[in-house]
Motif scaffolding. Structure first.
Motif, mmCIF file in Angstrom:
data_model
loop_
_atom_site.group_PDB
_atom_site.id
_atom_site.type_symbol
_atom_site.label_atom_id
_atom_site.label_comp_id
_atom_site.label_asym_id
_atom_site.label_seq_id
_atom_site.Cartn_x
_atom_site.Cartn_y
_atom_site.Cartn_z
ATOM 1 N N GLU A 1 -4.072 -6.057 -6.743
ATOM 2 C CA GLU A 1 -2.906 -6.246 -5.533
ATOM 3 C C GLU A 1 -2.193 -7.601 -5.624
ATOM 4 O O GLU A 1 -1.541 -8.041 -5.063
ATOM 5 C CB GLU A 1 -3.952 -6.698 -4.234
ATOM 6 C CG GLU A 1 -4.594 -5.382 -4.083
ATOM 7 C CD GLU A 1 -5.643 -5.515 -2.694
ATOM 8 O OE1 GLU A 1 -5.783 -6.663 -2.068
ATOM 9 O OE2 GLU A 1 -5.992 -4.624 -2.095
ATOM 10 N N ILE B 1 -5.511 -0.200 -9.657
ATOM 11 C CA ILE B 1 -4.390 -1.282 -8.787
ATOM 12 C C ILE B 1 -5.103 -2.466 -8.809
ATOM 13 O O ILE B 1 -6.091 -2.833 -8.625
ATOM 14 C CB ILE B 1 -4.439 -0.475 -7.512
ATOM 15 C CG1 ILE B 1 -4.135 1.134 -7.594
ATOM 16 C CG2 ILE B 1 -3.528 -1.088 -6.488
ATOM 17 C CD1 ILE B 1 -2.740 1.310 -8.250
ATOM 18 N N VAL C 1 1.946 1.842 -3.513
ATOM 19 C CA VAL C 1 0.923 2.292 -4.219
ATOM 20 C C VAL C 1 0.418 3.779 -3.831
ATOM 21 O O VAL C 1 0.154 4.672 -5.100
ATOM 22 C CB VAL C 1 -0.623 1.558 -3.874
ATOM 23 C CG1 VAL C 1 -2.002 2.369 -4.894
ATOM 24 C CG2 VAL C 1 -0.438 0.171 -4.667
ATOM 25 N N LYS D 1 0.763 -1.197 -0.049
ATOM 26 C CA LYS D 1 -0.094 0.075 0.134
ATOM 27 C C LYS D 1 0.570 1.300 0.120
ATOM 28 O O LYS D 1 0.185 2.370 -0.569
ATOM 29 C CB LYS D 1 -1.107 -0.104 1.167
ATOM 30 C CG LYS D 1 -1.982 -1.122 1.206
ATOM 31 C CD LYS D 1 -2.789 -1.045 2.352
ATOM 32 C CE LYS D 1 -3.878 -2.279 2.392
ATOM 33 N NZ LYS D 1 -4.948 -2.225 3.317
#
Length: 833
Positions: free
Chosen positions: A738, A736, A720, A717
């Protein structure tokens, strides 16, 4: 009686020497006789040659004598006298040792004949003269009384003397012919004797050769019986023993050295047979022991291999794990520094930015040291521009040097090749360590980076680099230690300067891989000079970026004013390459003196290169003085500074007459400035500078840039959030995923211009995800979309693995904003030319 090989050898050698001496003596006697015969024949031939020479001279004398008497020519009389005198001299100089045929009696006889010949010639000349005078008188008064006539009497006397001349000539020819004939007879006799003697020598040499060959044959036969045959028998015994027949023995009835050697071998074989039984027992026990030890060594090897693999994996994993949070730390620090902060907050941000940078340097050093210890560090070979590399390297440390008030200087020798083939990244790593250390350990003064051709090698591309500072220096006892790992010149707990001590160790190994050596010259308190050599390949200039040509400064007279000699030298070399005549001054006062002296050579200064900050009087004071002088109020000026604002303000207000350059001096930048001032002198005004670049437009989100649709696959995170912050002011759109599996599905459902792929993710890693995307593109007959790998793995093989998986690019964490946006800009439009 001869019982030993040594006695046989001495006896045969003595016999050979006696025969050889006898043969040699006989041949020498024959050769001496042959030499005597040849010498006597040669002397006879020389005597014949001298007599024939006299005979030719005599006939010349006879010719001129007839010409003088018959034609009454004075020149013939003189020539006769000269030749007669030369012949008499030649006879006196004859060597009686030439041959037996030339005796003193013969020479005296020839001399007497020539003397008589000379007397007769004098008498004939007198008679001819009188006769000619009377003939002339009769012609003048042929009817006058009292004058005599020729009469027969003088004519008869002349004829009588002529007859005597003929007799003397016959006698002379007879004497010379007799001598010549005798010399030829002697030559023929000696030649026949020489040929007879030569045949005797040939027959004697043939007989001697046959005798020597027979003797050597007998000697070889005896030596074979005494040496070769016994050695052959010993060799046969050795061959049988080697094949396992230990019962073989040497048998001989002799008692010489060879036989004794064979008997010793027999004794040795007896001992071997006795020991063989004991060795068999030992071998059985030893095999069991070796088997046990082999198992232990194999186990130890497996443990060591596992430890090495664990070490490598640990370093790689630690590098990845540290780089991942560092990506967020440094990236967020860069973003935070762009916000409005107080001075205290900005100082805090700068502290943890510097700490993050130092931690990254430490990680790089540890990885490099690990590869060096594992002997896996290899160099790349690619073309690069040396000048661009050095300029970029200087720019990296220029700010640090400027903050400390240091003069940072770069000098590239004019004859150094710029286009090279080698590993620019490792060269940059070496220079980063050396220049960084120089700036770190120098509080005042200067740091000089220089490169020139290696004086110890004539090959193009073999270079010598040096980094010289005026810092604290290194003591003599520490100089041998600083190139060792984890060693510093100051290793105390309370040392002033930090660091791991790995930089110089890695630099030394890299220099050795480049085929060079590294060393230093230093003294405590007097500064240091680190130098190293490196072997590159000089490449064609067309393979690198096109460099600027030197400005055309023919007939330009330039004054360089700087208190540092190396700076003046650099400017001198750069401008002299364009044909300028450069003069130097180290102070403002000396520069003013040169300018006020006028122009003794009839040429005025056409350009001034001035350091804006100099001791005692600033360079700006010199500008004020020049503005008050009509001759120099419009003089073009290159102002060298350290980024001072007033320098650029002066350049802006001068409307092109002043160009402000920031130190350190760079050759191409200086050439660009000189070209600008040349244009100024011709009335060409500088165009308005570009205030925006494509990157600046990208940061501002210009409408002309439509933006990209970007898919980012990353499970972190923090990463990102960092990328979102980088793209905050751009028109790009970011989605995005994951993990890799989710990224593949999103790519199939959407249309993306660019994919940012983290290589280490759960469910499916980035390498596999990239492979699935490429396979789907091929199945759908689609053009491959650009995929950039984002990874904390910093090894060269990691980058290659990304490219092999199908990625177009590779960005190593931590990812800087400028680097990231430049990578995006590459896919918007081609890079700037």
């Amino acid at each position: 009686m001869l019982r030993t090989v040594k006695q046989y050898f001495y006896a045969m050698t003595g016999l050979c020497l006696v025969l050889f001496g006898a043969g040699y003596t006989g041949v020498m006697l024959f050769l001496e006789r042959l030499s005597d015969n040849a010498q006597r024949a040669e002397m006879a031939m020389l005597a014949d040659r001298e007599i024939r020479s006299l005979e030719r001279r005599f006939w010349e004398i006879r010719f001129w004598e007839q010409a003088a008497l018959s034609q009454h020519r004075p020149d013939a009389e003189r020539q006769f006298a000269v030749l007669l005198s030369a012949s008499k001299t030649a006879i006196r100089l004859l060597d009686l040792n030439i041959s037996d045929v030339l005796t003193q009696a013969k020479i005296d006889e020839i001399s007497a004949l020539l003397a008589d010949y000379e007397k007769l010639f004098s008498q004939l000349i007198q008679l001819k003269t009188s006769q000619h005078a009377r003939a002339t008188g009769d012609a003048a008064g042929e009817n006058a009384p009292g004058l005599g006539s020729k009469g027969p009497e003088p004519q008869r006397r002349i004829e009588a003397l002529d007859q005597k001349f003929d007799e003397l000539t016959d006698r002379m020819i007879s004497v010379l012919s007799a001598i010549s004939t005798q010399a030829i007879d002697i030559y023929r006799q000696e030649s026949r004797a020489s040929r007879t003697l030569q045949r005797h020598i040939e027959r004697s040499l043939l007989g001697f050769t046959l005798v020597m060959m027979l003797l050597f044959g007998v000697l070889l036969h005896l030596m074979a019986r005494k040496i070769i045959w016994p050695i052959r028998e010993i060799s046969e015994v050795a061959r049988q023993v080697r094949s396992g027949q230990f019962g073989s023995r040497f048998i001989s009835g002799n008692t010489d050295e060879i036989a004794r050697l064979g008997f010793v071998i027999n004794d040795m074989l007896d001992t071997i047979e006795q020991n063989n039984a004991r060795l068999t027992t030992y071998r059985n026990d030893l095999e069991k022991l070796v088997e046990a030890r082999t198992g232990e060594l194999q186990t130890a090897k497996e443990v060591a291999d596992a430890a090495n693999r664990a070490k490598s994996e640990f370093l790689a994993n630690m590098s990845h794990e540290i780089r991942t949070p560092m990506n967020a730390i440094i990236g967020m620090a860069d973003l935070l520094a762009e916000t409005k902060l107080s001075q205290e907050q900005r100082n805090y941000v700068e502290v943890f930015k510097n700490a993050g940078e130092n931690l990254l340097v430490l990680i790089e050093d540890i990885l490099d040291l690990s590869k060096i210890e594992a002997d896996k560090l290899v160099l790349n070979h690619e073309f690069f521009d040396l000048e661009n590399l050095l300029n970029k390297q200087i720019d990296l440390v220029a700010m640090r040097a400027m903050k400390k008030g240091l003069e940072l200087i770069l000098r590239i020798a004019p004859d150094v090749p710029i286009a090279l083939e080698g590993d620019p990244h490792r060269l940059q790593q070496i220079l980063t360590n050396l220049i960084g250390n120089a700036v770190k350990f120098t509080d005042k003064g200067e740091v000089v980076v220089a490169v020139e051709n290696d004086p110890a090698s004539s090959a193009p591309g073999h270079l010598l680099f040096s980094v010289t500072d005026t810092g604290i220096g290194i003591s003599a006892e520490k100089q041998d230690l600083i190139f060792k790992a984890f060693t510093q010149a100051d290793g105390s707990v309370n040392r002033k300067y930090g660091g791991t001590g790995l930089g110089l160790t890695i630099s030394r190994r890299l220099v050795e891989l480049m085929g060079g050596q590294i060393g230093l010259v230093s003294e405590t308190g007097q500064g240091s000079q680190f130098f190293f050599t490196a072997k590159f390949v000089a490449a064609s200039p067309e393979l690198t970026a096109t460099a600027l040509a030197p400005p055309v400064l023919t007939d330009w007279k330039v004054l360089v004013v700087d208190d540092i000699a190396i700076n003046r030298r650099i400017v001198n070399e750069c401008l002299s390459a364009g044909g300028a005549r450069v003069e130097e001054a180290d102070t403002v006062d000396s520069a003013l003196a040169l300018l006020r002296e006028g122009h003794p050579d009839g040429r005025a200064y056409r350009m001034l290169v001035l350091d804006s900050q100099m001791p005692n009087r600033f360079g700006l004071n010199l500008l004020d003085s020049l503005n008050k002088q009509p001759d120099y109020s419009t003089l073009p000026i290159i102002l060298l500074g350290r980024g001072e604002r007033y320098c650029f303000e002066m350049a802006e207000t001068a409307q092109g007459r002043i160009v402000c350059l920031t130190k350190p001096i760079k050759r191409q930048v200086l050439w660009e400035a000189a070209n600008q001032l040349i244009g100024y002198t011709h009335g060409v005004r500088r165009a308005e500078p570009r205030t925006r670049t494509r990157i600046s437009g990208l940061l501002a989100g210009d409408a002309e840039d439509s933006g990209l649709s970007i898919l980012m696959a990353d499970d972190s995170k923090d990463n990102v959030m960092l990328i979102r912050a980088y793209l905050k002011r751009t028109p790009h759109r970011l989605d995005i995923a994951e993990n890799g599996a989710e990224a593949v599905e999103m790519f199939k459902q959407g249309q993306y211009d660019l994919v940012l792929m983290d290589v280490q993710m759960p469910v499916m890693d980035g390498y596999s995800a990239t492979g699935h995307i490429r396979q789907w593109e091929r199945e759908q007959a689609l053009a491959p979309a650009p995929i950039i790998a984002l990874t904390a793995n910093a090894l060269k093989e990691d980058e290659q693995r990304s490219l092999d998986a199908g990625c177009n690019g590779h960005l190593t964490k931590p990812i800087r904003k400028g680097m990231f946006l430049a990578a995006l800009q590459h896919y918007i439009r081609p890079p700037l030319a």
